[in-house]
Design an enzyme around this catalytic site. Structure first.
Site, PDB file in Angstrom:
ATOM      1  N   CYS A  33      12.405  -2.859  15.759  1.00 17.90           N
ATOM      2  CA  CYS A  33      12.590  -1.870  16.934  1.00 17.90           C
ATOM      3  C   CYS A  33      11.709  -0.785  16.621  1.00 17.90           C
ATOM      4  O   CYS A  33      11.023   0.184  17.522  1.00 17.90           O
ATOM      5  CB  CYS A  33      13.864  -0.880  16.346  1.00 17.90           C
ATOM      6  SG  CYS A  33      15.387  -2.083  16.588  1.00 17.90           S
TER       7      CYS A  33
ATOM      8  N   HIS B   9      13.569   5.611  19.881  1.00 18.91           N
ATOM      9  CA  HIS B   9      13.742   4.315  20.130  1.00 18.91           C
ATOM     10  C   HIS B   9      15.164   4.127  20.948  1.00 18.91           C
ATOM     11  O   HIS B   9      15.973   4.825  20.248  1.00 18.91           O
ATOM     12  CB  HIS B   9      13.619   3.497  19.088  1.00 18.91           C
ATOM     13  CG  HIS B   9      14.357   2.012  18.952  1.00 18.91           C
ATOM     14  ND1 HIS B   9      14.121   1.220  20.099  1.00 18.91           N
ATOM     15  CD2 HIS B   9      15.464   1.792  18.152  1.00 18.91           C
ATOM     16  CE1 HIS B   9      14.899   0.076  19.745  1.00 18.91           C
ATOM     17  NE2 HIS B   9      15.466   0.419  18.875  1.00 18.91           N
TER      18      HIS B   9
ATOM     19  N   ASN C 129      19.190  -1.784  24.862  1.00 21.86           N
ATOM     20  CA  ASN C 129      18.153  -1.647  23.822  1.00 21.86           C
ATOM     21  C   ASN C 129      17.302  -2.742  24.058  1.00 21.86           C
ATOM     22  O   ASN C 129      17.477  -3.991  23.887  1.00 21.86           O
ATOM     23  CB  ASN C 129      18.840  -2.075  22.693  1.00 21.86           C
ATOM     24  CG  ASN C 129      18.064  -1.755  21.301  1.00 21.86           C
ATOM     25  OD1 ASN C 129      16.820  -2.020  21.316  1.00 21.86           O
ATOM     26  ND2 ASN C 129      18.710  -1.372  20.148  1.00 21.86           N
TER      27      ASN C 129
HETATM   28  N1  ACO Z   1      33.601  -5.466  23.194  1.00 27.60           N
HETATM   29  C1  ACO Z   1      34.783  -4.978  22.912  1.00 27.60           C
HETATM   30  N2  ACO Z   1      35.066  -4.934  21.712  1.00 27.60           N
HETATM   31  C2  ACO Z   1      34.033  -5.158  20.700  1.00 27.60           C
HETATM   32  C3  ACO Z   1      32.629  -5.426  21.092  1.00 27.60           C
HETATM   33  C4  ACO Z   1      32.570  -5.231  22.685  1.00 27.60           C
HETATM   34  N3  ACO Z   1      31.415  -5.602  22.795  1.00 27.60           N
HETATM   35  N4  ACO Z   1      32.108  -5.615  19.898  1.00 27.60           N
HETATM   36  C5  ACO Z   1      32.996  -5.438  19.075  1.00 27.60           C
HETATM   37  N5  ACO Z   1      34.142  -5.185  19.390  1.00 27.60           N
HETATM   38  C6  ACO Z   1      35.336  -4.853  18.539  1.00 27.60           C
HETATM   39  C7  ACO Z   1      35.252  -5.380  17.418  1.00 27.60           C
HETATM   40  O1  ACO Z   1      35.718  -6.894  17.264  1.00 27.60           O
HETATM   41  C8  ACO Z   1      36.194  -4.606  16.433  1.00 27.60           C
HETATM   42  O2  ACO Z   1      37.613  -5.066  16.880  1.00 27.60           O
HETATM   43  P1  ACO Z   1      38.772  -5.050  15.592  1.00 27.60           P
HETATM   44  O3  ACO Z   1      38.884  -3.451  15.193  1.00 27.60           O
HETATM   45  O4  ACO Z   1      39.940  -5.570  16.243  1.00 27.60           O
HETATM   46  O5  ACO Z   1      38.220  -5.999  14.646  1.00 27.60           O
HETATM   47  C9  ACO Z   1      35.877  -3.161  17.128  1.00 27.60           C
HETATM   48  O6  ACO Z   1      35.542  -3.469  18.416  1.00 27.60           O
HETATM   49  C10 ACO Z   1      34.993  -2.485  16.244  1.00 27.60           C
HETATM   50  O7  ACO Z   1      34.052  -3.206  15.815  1.00 27.60           O
HETATM   51  P2  ACO Z   1      33.012  -2.583  14.926  1.00 27.60           P
HETATM   52  O8  ACO Z   1      31.986  -3.573  14.958  1.00 27.60           O
HETATM   53  O9  ACO Z   1      33.515  -1.754  13.781  1.00 27.60           O
HETATM   54  O10 ACO Z   1      32.290  -1.720  16.198  1.00 27.60           O
HETATM   55  P3  ACO Z   1      31.780  -0.326  15.795  1.00 27.60           P
HETATM   56  O11 ACO Z   1      32.687   0.928  16.062  1.00 27.60           O
HETATM   57  O12 ACO Z   1      31.162  -0.106  14.631  1.00 27.60           O
HETATM   58  O13 ACO Z   1      30.662   0.002  17.190  1.00 27.60           O
HETATM   59  C11 ACO Z   1      28.313  -0.580  17.398  1.00 27.60           C
HETATM   60  C12 ACO Z   1      29.928  -1.046  17.202  1.00 27.60           C
HETATM   61  C13 ACO Z   1      28.140  -0.068  18.557  1.00 27.60           C
HETATM   62  C14 ACO Z   1      27.403  -1.503  17.366  1.00 27.60           C
HETATM   63  C15 ACO Z   1      28.168   0.520  16.365  1.00 27.60           C
HETATM   64  O14 ACO Z   1      28.460   0.234  15.085  1.00 27.60           O
HETATM   65  C16 ACO Z   1      26.779   1.241  16.515  1.00 27.60           C
HETATM   66  O15 ACO Z   1      26.595   2.095  17.202  1.00 27.60           O
HETATM   67  N6  ACO Z   1      25.929   0.773  15.466  1.00 27.60           N
HETATM   68  C17 ACO Z   1      24.518   1.141  15.491  1.00 27.60           C
HETATM   69  C18 ACO Z   1      23.580  -0.114  15.657  1.00 27.60           C
HETATM   70  C19 ACO Z   1      22.837  -0.140  16.619  1.00 27.60           C
HETATM   71  O16 ACO Z   1      22.845   0.634  17.762  1.00 27.60           O
HETATM   72  N7  ACO Z   1      22.289  -1.369  16.735  1.00 27.60           N
HETATM   73  C20 ACO Z   1      21.331  -1.410  17.764  1.00 27.60           C
HETATM   74  C21 ACO Z   1      20.556  -2.391  17.368  1.00 27.60           C
HETATM   75  S1  ACO Z   1      19.622  -1.814  15.882  1.00 27.60           S
HETATM   76  C22 ACO Z   1      18.328  -0.625  16.438  1.00 27.60           C
HETATM   77  O17 ACO Z   1      17.971  -0.683  17.416  1.00 27.60           O
HETATM   78  C23 ACO Z   1      18.339   0.120  15.349  1.00 27.60           C
END
Ligand code: ACO
Length: 349
Positions: free
Chosen positions: A114, A276, A306
């Site tokens: 990134c 980013h 992204n």
């Molecule tokens: N659609 C539907 N449900 C989903 C999806 C999806 N695409 N992905 C995960 N879930 C579900 C999971 O299975 C989980 O279900 P459960 O509670 O029944 O077990 C629930 O949603 C929550 O999952 P988490 O992984 O805890 O989701 P979170 O609320 O953390 O959101 C996300 C995930 C959006 C990735 C968040 O953690 C985030 O914003 N992280 C930042 C990381 C990021 O942006 N990375 C991008 C790339 S890295 C970079 O560029 C820096």
């Protein structure tokens, strides 16, 4: 004193638009979940066989080079940032040099995910400032759609990423009101496995307590990529999203403030911040923390997802094309991602 300025900028995104609803065909997800957590509405996917990370980089580079008023033969160094290269080796830099019929110039590939574009920009900036090169092409390009897990198992990662490319031409300037003022590069490998794609690689499970790959029984060889790795779908990226989020919202503001304080500016002086495009929620958190107005932060993750190393040059290009950045404006670029690595660059446009 000589500084580097962006003399030309270009971007390329594939024609194929993939909406959140289009992904429902492959995995259990929803438009609502994706928009609420990431802000993403749609992304672009490259043509599977006719477009590569390099060819998209070439398209962006053509525009950047033309806007700089030069030709590909004038480029004297290439820095190419990507995590999704056409080949494991050699890198995309030489493939771009060949495709654009450039001279036998140096071509360097940067693997900083990134923050790849900012690391690449910083390397190019040093070569310009020392007088070694006069026209450096810096490219960020990704073809993520080729390497993601489109089953429900991979949905937490797959819905976030899109394909595209951005490029700039850096040239020297002696104008005190233009150019890159400083760049700031950081890393902390403590959490390298939190956002990583382990295979194919030479790690042999060395770094993790839990094996991250299954290798076939063999006396010699066959470790790099095994049948078991493929059968068990261990060839996709892994991410602990919440851990990434927590670190990102600390390091983004920190590295932005570092670039401002080194140059004697405050957040009020920023005309445009281009973060980013990791996740709209991260960008909004950073905006709030730094008390920036909406017009000071540019986001376009809604349209492209992204695009990792390509996201900053794509967003910078669109902001400039929309007239949001004018000559002399203070522009801050900042990134955080896998590694972890993070970086910023402050410039007078
Ligand atoms: N659609 C539907 N449900 C989903 C999806 C999806 N695409 N992905 C995960 N879930 C579900 C999971 O299975 C989980 O279900 P459960 O509670 O029944 O077990 C629930 O949603 C929550 O999952 P988490 O992984 O805890 O989701 P979170 O609320 O953390 O959101 C996300 C995930 C959006 C990735 C968040 O953690 C985030 O914003 N992280 C930042 C990381 C990021 O942006 N990375 C991008 C790339 S890295 C970079 O560029 C820096």
């Amino acid at each position: 004193m000589v500084k580097s300025k962006i003399a030309g900028i270009g971007m390329y995104v594939p024609q194929r638009v993939v909406t959140n609803n289009d992904l429902l065909k492959y995995m259990d997800t929803s438009d609502e979940w994706i928009q609420e957590r990431t802000g993403i509405k749609e992304r672009r996917y490259a043509h599977r066989t006719e477009e590569t990370t390099t060819t998209m980089g070439v398209e962006a580079a053509k525009i950047a080079i033309e806007r700089a008023g030069i030709t590909p033969q004038d480029i004297d160094f290439i820095v190419f940032a990507t995590l999704s290269p056409d080949y494991y080796f050699p890198g995309c830099g030489v493939l771009l040099q060949r495709a654009m019929k450039m001279k036998e110039i140096g071509a360097l590939d940067v693997r900083n995910q990134c923050s790849g574009f900012l690391y690449a920009l910083s390397v190019a900036d040093q070569f310009i400032k020392t007088g070694m090169y006069k026209n450096i092409l810096v490219v960020g390009s990704e073809k993520h759609s080729f390497g993601l897990d489109f089953s429900t198992r991979g949905r937490n990662i797959t819905v976030i990423f899109g394909d595209g490319a951005g490029a700039v031409v850096l040239q020297p300037t002696e104008d005190p009101n233009r150019g890159i003022l400083s760049s700031h590069l950081h890393s902390d490998g403590e959490s390298a496995e939190i956002l990583a794609m382990y295979n194919p690689g030479t790690h042999a499970n060395h770094w993790t307590n839990e094996p991250v790959a299954e290798f076939d029984n063999a006396e010699i060889g066959q470790m790099f990529l095994s049948h078991a790795i493929i059968d068990k779908a261990q060839v996709f990226p892994n991410m602990d999203g919440q851990a990434v989020f927590k670190k990102a919202i600390i390091k983004f503001p920190e590295v932005i403030m570092e670039s401002l304080s080194v140059n004697g500016y405050s957040t009020a002086d920023i005309k445009v911040l281009i973060p980013h495009q990791a996740n709209l929620r991260i960008a909004q958190f950073v905006q709030q923390k730094l008390k920036l107005r909406d017009d000071q932060v540019y986001n376009n993750i809604q349209k492209y997802g992204n695009t990792t190393a390509a996201s900053i040059p794509i967003a910078l290009c669109e902001a400039w094309e929309e007239g949001k950045i004018k000559e002399g404006d203070l522009v801050c670029l900042a990134a955080f991602g896998s590694g972890f690595t993070w970086a910023s660059a402050l410039m007078k446009w």
